[in-house]
Scaffold this motif. Structure first.
Motif, mmCIF file in Angstrom:
data_model
loop_
_atom_site.group_PDB
_atom_site.id
_atom_site.type_symbol
_atom_site.label_atom_id
_atom_site.label_comp_id
_atom_site.label_asym_id
_atom_site.label_seq_id
_atom_site.Cartn_x
_atom_site.Cartn_y
_atom_site.Cartn_z
ATOM 1 N N ILE A 237 0.838 -1.202 0.000
ATOM 2 C CA ILE A 237 0.000 0.000 0.000
ATOM 3 C C ILE A 237 0.880 1.262 0.000
ATOM 4 N N GLU A 238 2.168 1.064 -0.175
ATOM 5 C CA GLU A 238 3.083 2.200 -0.152
ATOM 6 C C GLU A 238 2.682 3.243 -1.204
ATOM 7 N N ASN A 239 2.610 4.483 -0.733
ATOM 8 C CA ASN A 239 2.388 5.644 -1.616
ATOM 9 C C ASN A 239 1.033 5.653 -2.321
ATOM 10 N N TYR A 240 0.051 4.937 -1.794
ATOM 11 C CA TYR A 240 -1.324 5.078 -2.294
ATOM 12 C C TYR A 240 -1.829 6.481 -1.967
ATOM 13 N N LYS A 241 -2.785 6.946 -2.742
ATOM 14 C CA LYS A 241 -3.482 8.178 -2.414
ATOM 15 C C LYS A 241 -4.423 7.897 -1.237
ATOM 16 N N ILE A 242 -4.227 8.630 -0.140
ATOM 17 C CA ILE A 242 -5.039 8.426 1.057
ATOM 18 C C ILE A 242 -5.795 9.711 1.369
ATOM 19 N N LEU A 243 -7.114 9.603 1.433
ATOM 20 C CA LEU A 243 -7.962 10.744 1.767
ATOM 21 C C LEU A 243 -8.364 10.676 3.233
ATOM 22 N N TYR A 244 -8.660 11.849 3.806
ATOM 23 C CA TYR A 244 -9.252 11.871 5.137
ATOM 24 C C TYR A 244 -10.720 12.226 5.016
ATOM 25 N N GLY A 245 -11.562 11.564 5.813
ATOM 26 C CA GLY A 245 -12.980 11.881 5.866
ATOM 27 C C GLY A 245 -13.481 11.867 7.293
ATOM 28 N N GLY A 246 -14.496 12.677 7.561
ATOM 29 C CA GLY A 246 -15.077 12.733 8.893
ATOM 30 C C GLY A 246 -15.188 14.171 9.371
ATOM 31 N N SER A 247 -16.387 14.760 9.229
ATOM 32 C CA SER A 247 -16.648 16.144 9.651
ATOM 33 C C SER A 247 -15.731 17.150 8.955
ATOM 34 N N VAL A 248 -15.470 16.912 7.671
ATOM 35 C CA VAL A 248 -14.670 17.849 6.871
ATOM 36 C C VAL A 248 -15.555 19.002 6.414
ATOM 37 N N ASN A 249 -15.022 20.216 6.505
ATOM 38 C CA ASN A 249 -15.736 21.386 5.995
ATOM 39 C C ASN A 249 -14.716 22.412 5.504
ATOM 40 N N SER A 250 -15.202 23.551 5.042
ATOM 41 C CA SER A 250 -14.295 24.553 4.467
ATOM 42 C C SER A 250 -13.393 25.192 5.510
ATOM 43 N N ASN A 251 -13.750 25.061 6.783
ATOM 44 C CA ASN A 251 -12.930 25.649 7.846
ATOM 45 C C ASN A 251 -11.711 24.800 8.191
ATOM 46 N N ASN A 252 -11.814 23.481 7.983
ATOM 47 C CA ASN A 252 -10.692 22.612 8.367
ATOM 48 C C ASN A 252 -10.044 21.890 7.196
ATOM 49 N N ALA A 253 -10.660 21.931 6.026
ATOM 50 C CA ALA A 253 -10.171 21.136 4.895
ATOM 51 C C ALA A 253 -8.754 21.514 4.473
ATOM 52 N N SER A 254 -8.483 22.811 4.419
ATOM 53 C CA SER A 254 -7.184 23.267 3.920
ATOM 54 C C SER A 254 -6.048 22.786 4.810
#
Length: 283
Positions: A237-254
């Motif tokens: 799984i080395e260097n796969y694209k990994i996303l974060y999810g869970g209460s994401v919004n415009s205030n914390n996404a960046s």
């Protein structure tokens, strides 16, 4: 009498009919081969991947207003990959209207075809112009009882149809408190990601279940550490694209996407606000 003659002629013409069948059979094989030879979208060319998961929400009026507010042609960052995952009944309202964004599904069947009422196959998603599909979301795992093995089958079906899987993983609050996060994630990835998956086409989304829709999120350090663990310590799984999810919004996404090991975000409730999603896309 005419019916008998027709039947007799059909029997006598069987060799000709067989030739026609073989001709069209070859044609069908050629068409299918061309279709299967299409390359899957390579995701490594994107700086960030930002997925909108509408879940069980939307209407035709909602879509019209959403597209007007989103104004896809005016999105600023062309290096970001935006994906809108809608209920499947609305695919036809979005096809051809999302460019440069992509259309995505929220789940697909374990099966390719057959007597499975209510199911939507990977082949059908491809016919509907889906380029991505979320699978293994915690709501599908917890509410509908989908297992890691189910998710693996779905991923294989998507890959066979040149659709990029977005494979969701994540721990419960109880598992987190028992310091089992890495063990749970390791097991989910090991059993959910098929052996023919590669970092060029398959996305993994880490969504701690306790953070989904609660307004609570892990610290930035915790997010980066878990993403680093997935990228660097799980074999294959080395260097796969990994996303974060869970209460994401415009205030914390960046600030989340600025973390070294985070390649994008999976946005739930906030993605239902077109202007909110647009802010995240432009961040």
């Amino acid at each position: 009498m005419p019916n008998n003659i027709a039947s007799t002629n059909a029997i006598l013409d069987f060799p000709r009919l067989l030739n026609i069948f073989l001709f069209y059979g070859v044609a069908c094989i050629i068409i299918l081969s061309i279709r299967e030879s299409k390359n899957m979208l390579e995701i490594n060319k994107f700086d960030r991947i930002i997925v909108a998961n509408w879940k069980l929400n939307g209407s035709i009026d909602f879509i019209e207003q959403y597209l007007q507010e989103l104004n896809c042609s005016k999105l600023e960052n062309s290096n970001n990959c935006g994906i809108i995952c809608t209920p499947s009944v609305y695919f036809h309202k979005l096809v051809g209207r999302l460019n440069p964004l992509f259309l995505g599904g929220q789940d697909c069947s374990n099966y390719s075809e057959g007597a499975y009422t209510g199911e939507v196959s990977a082949t059908m998603l491809k016919d509907a112009s889906c380029q991505f599909c979320i699978i293994g979301h915690s709501e599908r795992r917890q509410i509908f009882g989908q297992s890691n093995e189910d998710v693996c089958i779905k991923a294989m079906n998507l890959i066979a149809n040149n659709i990029n899987p977005i494979i969701c993983i994540g721990e419960t609050f109880e598992e987190k408190n028992q310091n089992l996060t890495k063990d749970i994630i390791y097991t989910q990835i090991s059993k959910s990601v098929p052996k023919n998956a590669t970092k060029d086409f398959v996305i993994i989304a880490y969504e701690p279940i306790w953070a989904i829709g609660t307004g609570k999120i892990p610290s930035l350090e915790e997010i980066d550490n878990i993403h680093s663990f997935i990228k660097n310590e799980i074999q294959n799984i080395e260097n796969y694209k990994i996303l974060y999810g869970g209460s994401v919004n415009s205030n914390n996404a960046s600030e989340i996407m600025d973390l070294k090991n985070v390649d994008g975000v999976l946005v739930g409730g906030a993605s239902l606000d077109a202007l909110e999603y647009k802010k995240i896309m432009n961040s």
